[in-house]
Design a protein around this motif. Structure first.
Motif, PDB file in Angstrom:
ATOM      1  N   PRO A  85       0.825  -1.199   0.000  1.00 33.98           N
ATOM      2  CA  PRO A  85       0.000   0.000   0.000  1.00 33.98           C
ATOM      3  C   PRO A  85       0.862   1.252   0.000  1.00 33.98           C
ATOM      4  O   PRO A  85       1.975   1.250   0.513  1.00 33.98           O
ATOM      5  CB  PRO A  85      -0.783  -0.094   1.283  1.00 33.98           C
ATOM      6  CG  PRO A  85      -0.630  -1.477   1.772  1.00 33.98           C
ATOM      7  CD  PRO A  85       0.604  -2.012   1.160  1.00 33.98           C
ATOM      8  N   ILE A  86       0.327   2.292  -0.546  1.00 36.23           N
ATOM      9  CA  ILE A  86       1.014   3.579  -0.544  1.00 36.23           C
ATOM     10  C   ILE A  86       0.055   4.629  -0.011  1.00 36.23           C
ATOM     11  O   ILE A  86      -1.148   4.548  -0.231  1.00 36.23           O
ATOM     12  CB  ILE A  86       1.532   3.929  -1.951  1.00 36.23           C
ATOM     13  CG1 ILE A  86       2.401   5.161  -1.907  1.00 36.23           C
ATOM     14  CG2 ILE A  86       0.399   4.080  -2.925  1.00 36.23           C
ATOM     15  CD1 ILE A  86       3.212   5.375  -3.152  1.00 36.23           C
ATOM     16  N   PHE A  87       0.588   5.577   0.720  1.00 33.92           N
ATOM     17  CA  PHE A  87      -0.246   6.626   1.275  1.00 33.92           C
ATOM     18  C   PHE A  87       0.514   7.934   1.260  1.00 33.92           C
ATOM     19  O   PHE A  87       1.720   7.956   1.003  1.00 33.92           O
ATOM     20  CB  PHE A  87      -0.736   6.268   2.682  1.00 33.92           C
ATOM     21  CG  PHE A  87       0.357   5.880   3.633  1.00 33.92           C
ATOM     22  CD1 PHE A  87       0.887   6.801   4.512  1.00 33.92           C
ATOM     23  CD2 PHE A  87       0.860   4.587   3.630  1.00 33.92           C
ATOM     24  CE1 PHE A  87       1.898   6.440   5.380  1.00 33.92           C
ATOM     25  CE2 PHE A  87       1.873   4.218   4.511  1.00 33.92           C
ATOM     26  CZ  PHE A  87       2.394   5.145   5.384  1.00 33.92           C
ATOM     27  N   HIS A  88      -0.179   9.020   1.510  1.00 36.45           N
ATOM     28  CA  HIS A  88       0.387  10.366   1.475  1.00 36.45           C
ATOM     29  C   HIS A  88       0.932  10.721   0.091  1.00 36.45           C
ATOM     30  O   HIS A  88       1.961  11.378  -0.033  1.00 36.45           O
ATOM     31  CB  HIS A  88       1.469  10.555   2.544  1.00 36.45           C
ATOM     32  CG  HIS A  88       0.990  10.330   3.923  1.00 36.45           C
ATOM     33  ND1 HIS A  88       0.046  11.128   4.530  1.00 36.45           N
ATOM     34  CD2 HIS A  88       1.293   9.368   4.827  1.00 36.45           C
ATOM     35  CE1 HIS A  88      -0.192  10.679   5.738  1.00 36.45           C
ATOM     36  NE2 HIS A  88       0.540   9.601   5.945  1.00 36.45           N
ATOM     37  N   VAL A  89       0.270  10.243  -0.935  1.00 31.76           N
ATOM     38  CA  VAL A  89       0.616  10.585  -2.317  1.00 31.76           C
ATOM     39  C   VAL A  89      -0.630  11.187  -2.941  1.00 31.76           C
ATOM     40  O   VAL A  89      -1.694  10.583  -2.921  1.00 31.76           O
ATOM     41  CB  VAL A  89       1.061   9.336  -3.111  1.00 31.76           C
ATOM     42  CG1 VAL A  89       1.324   9.684  -4.557  1.00 31.76           C
ATOM     43  CG2 VAL A  89       2.302   8.728  -2.486  1.00 31.76           C
ATOM     44  N   SER A  90      -0.491  12.372  -3.487  1.00 31.13           N
ATOM     45  CA  SER A  90      -1.652  13.039  -4.065  1.00 31.13           C
ATOM     46  C   SER A  90      -1.910  12.553  -5.493  1.00 31.13           C
ATOM     47  O   SER A  90      -1.049  11.953  -6.138  1.00 31.13           O
ATOM     48  CB  SER A  90      -1.442  14.557  -4.092  1.00 31.13           C
ATOM     49  OG  SER A  90      -0.515  14.908  -5.112  1.00 31.13           O
ATOM     50  N   PHE A  91      -3.102  12.826  -5.963  1.00 28.89           N
ATOM     51  CA  PHE A  91      -3.461  12.533  -7.349  1.00 28.89           C
ATOM     52  C   PHE A  91      -2.466  13.204  -8.293  1.00 28.89           C
ATOM     53  O   PHE A  91      -2.030  12.614  -9.278  1.00 28.89           O
ATOM     54  CB  PHE A  91      -4.893  13.032  -7.624  1.00 28.89           C
ATOM     55  CG  PHE A  91      -5.277  12.994  -9.066  1.00 28.89           C
ATOM     56  CD1 PHE A  91      -5.693  11.801  -9.646  1.00 28.89           C
ATOM     57  CD2 PHE A  91      -5.233  14.130  -9.845  1.00 28.89           C
ATOM     58  CE1 PHE A  91      -6.053  11.756 -10.981  1.00 28.89           C
ATOM     59  CE2 PHE A  91      -5.590  14.094 -11.179  1.00 28.89           C
ATOM     60  CZ  PHE A  91      -6.004  12.900 -11.744  1.00 28.89           C
ATOM     61  N   TYR A  92      -2.087  14.430  -7.980  1.00 30.61           N
ATOM     62  CA  TYR A  92      -1.168  15.179  -8.844  1.00 30.61           C
ATOM     63  C   TYR A  92       0.233  14.555  -8.839  1.00 30.61           C
ATOM     64  O   TYR A  92       0.914  14.553  -9.869  1.00 30.61           O
ATOM     65  CB  TYR A  92      -1.129  16.647  -8.422  1.00 30.61           C
ATOM     66  CG  TYR A  92      -2.486  17.289  -8.533  1.00 30.61           C
ATOM     67  CD1 TYR A  92      -3.036  17.591  -9.785  1.00 30.61           C
ATOM     68  CD2 TYR A  92      -3.249  17.533  -7.410  1.00 30.61           C
ATOM     69  CE1 TYR A  92      -4.296  18.140  -9.898  1.00 30.61           C
ATOM     70  CE2 TYR A  92      -4.519  18.088  -7.520  1.00 30.61           C
ATOM     71  CZ  TYR A  92      -5.037  18.390  -8.774  1.00 30.61           C
ATOM     72  OH  TYR A  92      -6.290  18.922  -8.885  1.00 30.61           O
ATOM     73  N   ASP A  93       0.664  14.026  -7.706  1.00 24.83           N
ATOM     74  CA  ASP A  93       1.942  13.310  -7.650  1.00 24.83           C
ATOM     75  C   ASP A  93       1.914  12.102  -8.586  1.00 24.83           C
ATOM     76  O   ASP A  93       2.866  11.837  -9.315  1.00 24.83           O
ATOM     77  CB  ASP A  93       2.254  12.825  -6.231  1.00 24.83           C
ATOM     78  CG  ASP A  93       2.558  13.953  -5.262  1.00 24.83           C
ATOM     79  OD1 ASP A  93       2.960  15.041  -5.715  1.00 24.83           O
ATOM     80  OD2 ASP A  93       2.389  13.723  -4.044  1.00 24.83           O
TER      81      ASP A  93
END
Length: 76
Positions: free
Chosen positions: A1-9
């Motif tokens: 899982p990955i978190f703290h990544v925005s759509f824009y990233d």
């Protein structure tokens, strides 16, 4: 899982990948319809695991069964 990544990233990452791959390929995020089609895996039921919402906990992590933590991939 990955978190703290925005759509824009994610979109920026995909754009960079597409600059380095063959022009006959293109990477993109799936549309909602494409995602649902893949998740259904050919089934006609309401959920991939059947029609009973109670069976979802056996097949997937959610806010209701993950105890507020990120769960390891492959445990369900």
């Amino acid at each position: 899982p990955i978190f703290h990544v925005s759509f824009y990233d994610v979109m920026d990452f995909i754009k960079k990948i597409n600059q380095y791959i063959s022009s006959s390929y293109y990477i993109d995020l799936p549309t909602e319809a494409e995602w649902e089609y893949m998740c259904r895996a050919g089934s006609n039921s309401k959920y991939t695991c059947g029609n009973d919402v109670k069976s979802l906990d056996e097949y997937a992590w959610s806010k209701m069964n993950a105890n507020g933590t990120i769960q390891q991939v492959g445990k369900k």
